[in-house]
Design an enzyme around this catalytic site. Sequence first.
Site, PDB file in Angstrom:
ATOM      1  N   ASN A  61       0.827  -1.221   0.000  1.00  0.00           N
ATOM      2  CA  ASN A  61       0.000   0.000   0.000  1.00  0.00           C
ATOM      3  C   ASN A  61       0.860   1.269   0.000  1.00  0.00           C
ATOM      4  O   ASN A  61       0.348   2.363   0.158  1.00  0.00           O
ATOM      5  CB  ASN A  61      -0.973   0.014   1.188  1.00  0.00           C
ATOM      6  CG  ASN A  61      -0.253   0.122   2.523  1.00  0.00           C
ATOM      7  OD1 ASN A  61       0.971   0.033   2.585  1.00  0.00           O
ATOM      8  ND2 ASN A  61      -1.021   0.317   3.588  1.00  0.00           N
ATOM      9  N   THR A  80       5.195   2.860   3.571  1.00  0.00           N
ATOM     10  CA  THR A  80       6.604   3.204   3.795  1.00  0.00           C
ATOM     11  C   THR A  80       7.468   2.837   2.589  1.00  0.00           C
ATOM     12  O   THR A  80       8.633   3.209   2.542  1.00  0.00           O
ATOM     13  CB  THR A  80       7.181   2.488   5.046  1.00  0.00           C
ATOM     14  OG1 THR A  80       7.081   1.066   4.851  1.00  0.00           O
ATOM     15  CG2 THR A  80       6.433   2.879   6.305  1.00  0.00           C
ATOM     16  N   TYR A 132       5.658  -2.356  17.496  1.00  0.00           N
ATOM     17  CA  TYR A 132       6.338  -3.214  16.512  1.00  0.00           C
ATOM     18  C   TYR A 132       6.637  -4.589  17.113  1.00  0.00           C
ATOM     19  O   TYR A 132       6.260  -5.621  16.547  1.00  0.00           O
ATOM     20  CB  TYR A 132       7.625  -2.521  16.088  1.00  0.00           C
ATOM     21  CG  TYR A 132       8.427  -3.205  15.009  1.00  0.00           C
ATOM     22  CD1 TYR A 132       7.954  -3.329  13.705  1.00  0.00           C
ATOM     23  CD2 TYR A 132       9.701  -3.707  15.290  1.00  0.00           C
ATOM     24  CE1 TYR A 132       8.716  -3.930  12.717  1.00  0.00           C
ATOM     25  CE2 TYR A 132      10.471  -4.302  14.303  1.00  0.00           C
ATOM     26  CZ  TYR A 132       9.977  -4.413  13.019  1.00  0.00           C
ATOM     27  OH  TYR A 132      10.753  -5.001  12.039  1.00  0.00           O
TER      28      TYR A 132
HETATM   29  P1  NAD Z   1      10.118  -1.219   4.254  1.00  0.00           P
HETATM   30  O1  NAD Z   1       9.362  -0.165   4.984  1.00  0.00           O
HETATM   31  O2  NAD Z   1      11.101  -0.802   3.234  1.00  0.00           O
HETATM   32  O3  NAD Z   1       9.123  -2.258   3.583  1.00  0.00           O
HETATM   33  C1  NAD Z   1       7.880  -2.595   4.121  1.00  0.00           C
HETATM   34  C2  NAD Z   1       6.847  -2.520   3.008  1.00  0.00           C
HETATM   35  O4  NAD Z   1       5.568  -2.934   3.522  1.00  0.00           O
HETATM   36  C3  NAD Z   1       6.670  -1.110   2.462  1.00  0.00           C
HETATM   37  O5  NAD Z   1       6.744  -1.128   1.055  1.00  0.00           O
HETATM   38  C4  NAD Z   1       5.278  -0.704   2.944  1.00  0.00           C
HETATM   39  O6  NAD Z   1       4.656   0.213   2.086  1.00  0.00           O
HETATM   40  C5  NAD Z   1       4.582  -2.045   3.027  1.00  0.00           C
HETATM   41  N1  NAD Z   1       3.453  -2.082   3.953  1.00  0.00           N
HETATM   42  C6  NAD Z   1       3.424  -1.704   5.258  1.00  0.00           C
HETATM   43  N2  NAD Z   1       2.193  -1.882   5.770  1.00  0.00           N
HETATM   44  C7  NAD Z   1       1.421  -2.382   4.766  1.00  0.00           C
HETATM   45  C8  NAD Z   1       0.068  -2.783   4.680  1.00  0.00           C
HETATM   46  N3  NAD Z   1      -0.771  -2.686   5.724  1.00  0.00           N
HETATM   47  N4  NAD Z   1      -0.394  -3.260   3.511  1.00  0.00           N
HETATM   48  C9  NAD Z   1       0.428  -3.374   2.429  1.00  0.00           C
HETATM   49  N5  NAD Z   1       1.714  -3.009   2.454  1.00  0.00           N
HETATM   50  C10 NAD Z   1       2.208  -2.514   3.613  1.00  0.00           C
HETATM   51  O7  NAD Z   1      10.839  -2.105   5.388  1.00  0.00           O
HETATM   52  P2  NAD Z   1      11.845  -3.324   5.224  1.00  0.00           P
HETATM   53  O8  NAD Z   1      13.092  -2.965   5.926  1.00  0.00           O
HETATM   54  O9  NAD Z   1      11.924  -3.760   3.818  1.00  0.00           O
HETATM   55  O10 NAD Z   1      11.108  -4.433   6.092  1.00  0.00           O
HETATM   56  C11 NAD Z   1      10.362  -5.467   5.463  1.00  0.00           C
HETATM   57  C12 NAD Z   1       9.993  -6.507   6.508  1.00  0.00           C
HETATM   58  O11 NAD Z   1      11.161  -7.046   7.104  1.00  0.00           O
HETATM   59  C13 NAD Z   1       9.141  -5.934   7.640  1.00  0.00           C
HETATM   60  O12 NAD Z   1       8.148  -6.882   7.999  1.00  0.00           O
HETATM   61  C14 NAD Z   1      10.134  -5.766   8.761  1.00  0.00           C
HETATM   62  O13 NAD Z   1       9.514  -5.887  10.016  1.00  0.00           O
HETATM   63  C15 NAD Z   1      11.107  -6.903   8.509  1.00  0.00           C
HETATM   64  N6  NAD Z   1      12.442  -6.627   9.067  1.00  0.00           N
HETATM   65  C16 NAD Z   1      13.313  -5.777   8.440  1.00  0.00           C
HETATM   66  C17 NAD Z   1      14.573  -5.557   8.989  1.00  0.00           C
HETATM   67  C18 NAD Z   1      15.607  -4.689   8.316  1.00  0.00           C
HETATM   68  O14 NAD Z   1      16.747  -4.591   8.820  1.00  0.00           O
HETATM   69  N7  NAD Z   1      15.346  -4.052   7.200  1.00  0.00           N
HETATM   70  C19 NAD Z   1      14.919  -6.169  10.204  1.00  0.00           C
HETATM   71  C20 NAD Z   1      13.988  -6.997  10.821  1.00  0.00           C
HETATM   72  C21 NAD Z   1      12.758  -7.245  10.235  1.00  0.00           C
END
Ligand code: NAD
Length: 318
Positions: free
Chosen positions: A32, A35, A150
């Site tokens: 959506n 972020t 979170y």
């Molecule tokens: P990010 O914000 O770049 O990606 C998350 C994506 O999810 C975004 O594109 C956002 O628009 C989408 N999103 C959020 N809520 C939504 C919803 N309700 N419906 C549809 N889309 C939605 O973050 P990221 O770093 O790529 O993280 C991705 C996943 O990995 C997350 O679940 C995060 O908790 C997990 N994670 C990431 C890290 C890291 O170091 N990057 C570490 C631990 C866990």
Amino acid sequence: MRILVTGAAGFLGSHLCDRLLAEGHTVVGMDNFITGSPDNIAHLAGNERFTFYRHDVSNYIFVPAKVDAVMHFASPASPNPKSPYGYFNLPIQTMKAGALGTHNTLGVAKAHGAKFLLASTSEIYGDPTVHPQTEDYPGNVDTIGTRAVYDEAKRFAEALTMAYHRYHNIDTRIVRIFNTYGPRMDLEDGRALPNFLKQALLGQPLTIYGRGDQTRSFCYVDDLIDGIVRLLYSDEHLPVNIGNALEMTILEFAQAINRITGNQAGETFLADERSARDPQRRQPDITRAKTILGWEPKVDLDEGIKRTIPYFKEKLGL
Ligand code: NAD
Ligand code: UDP
């Protein structure tokens, strides 16, 4: 396989789509853009094995044709209290993505008889009292702390995933992701790597929160995605840590970035920037990933930062 990836327009989700497509799978992306950004998947337009739905996973999800796997990555992920993209400023959306979004995506997996993989996080360990963190450590988390929206959403998501596995016999996986960096990170989301690399490339001092003696272990995105894909292909239902086991202080991390970029501006220490509940130590124990998946990270910090710099330069117009 035909694989539904939620959070497909995010940092990790977009790299995951690229890897799955490269392996010959068909990918249904969903996001959506709360972020993430369409820019992260713009290069996939025209790829006949990629389709995209703009949809909030907190609402009922309908996927037209059969999917073989669901990978749930949708969630805000930055802990920076000042960032409009951080979960501090998206608290309800974060809890809904972790709770309702996990319920809906598990529902898709159940309806389609598909595998399910949850993107969980090292944050479920909270501010850990066990070091390094093994998967059997239950965590040190405050249910009403500043990171709770979170942490608790992800803990609920893990519990719900195991409930669907145990009660509905869904073929589930849980990956606990530790700090990861690479191209397509949002430069403005306030995490350590985007802040530091942006500051270094602009010749500014790097902003260290507190004394910089808190530790993290940073994994390059390609290594992380490789571990996640291996987990998808495995038969492991219990959580698996994926991350780089090289622990360093945030000051050491900042100094490394200044060295690699040749930034002469040093560091500046900001006492109150990230106060309560900034975990003091974080390092994955990756024994299970090594044993079960035959996985370990290959890209060292210097190489990972060098691979990330061109993306940051482009975004900064340098
Ligand atoms: P990010 O914000 O770049 O990606 C998350 C994506 O999810 C975004 O594109 C956002 O628009 C989408 N999103 C959020 N809520 C939504 C919803 N309700 N419906 C549809 N889309 C939605 O973050 P990221 O770093 O790529 O993280 C991705 C996943 O990995 C997350 O679940 C995060 O908790 C997990 N994670 C990431 C890290 C890291 O170091 N990057 C570490 C631990 C866990
Ligand atoms: N940090 C910092 N300066 C910054 C951004 C982050 O010193 O400009 C610190 C932050 O306080 C934390 C660590 O770097 O201790 C990692 O922060 P990040 O936001 O990357 O993720 P976290 O591991 O806290 O979830």
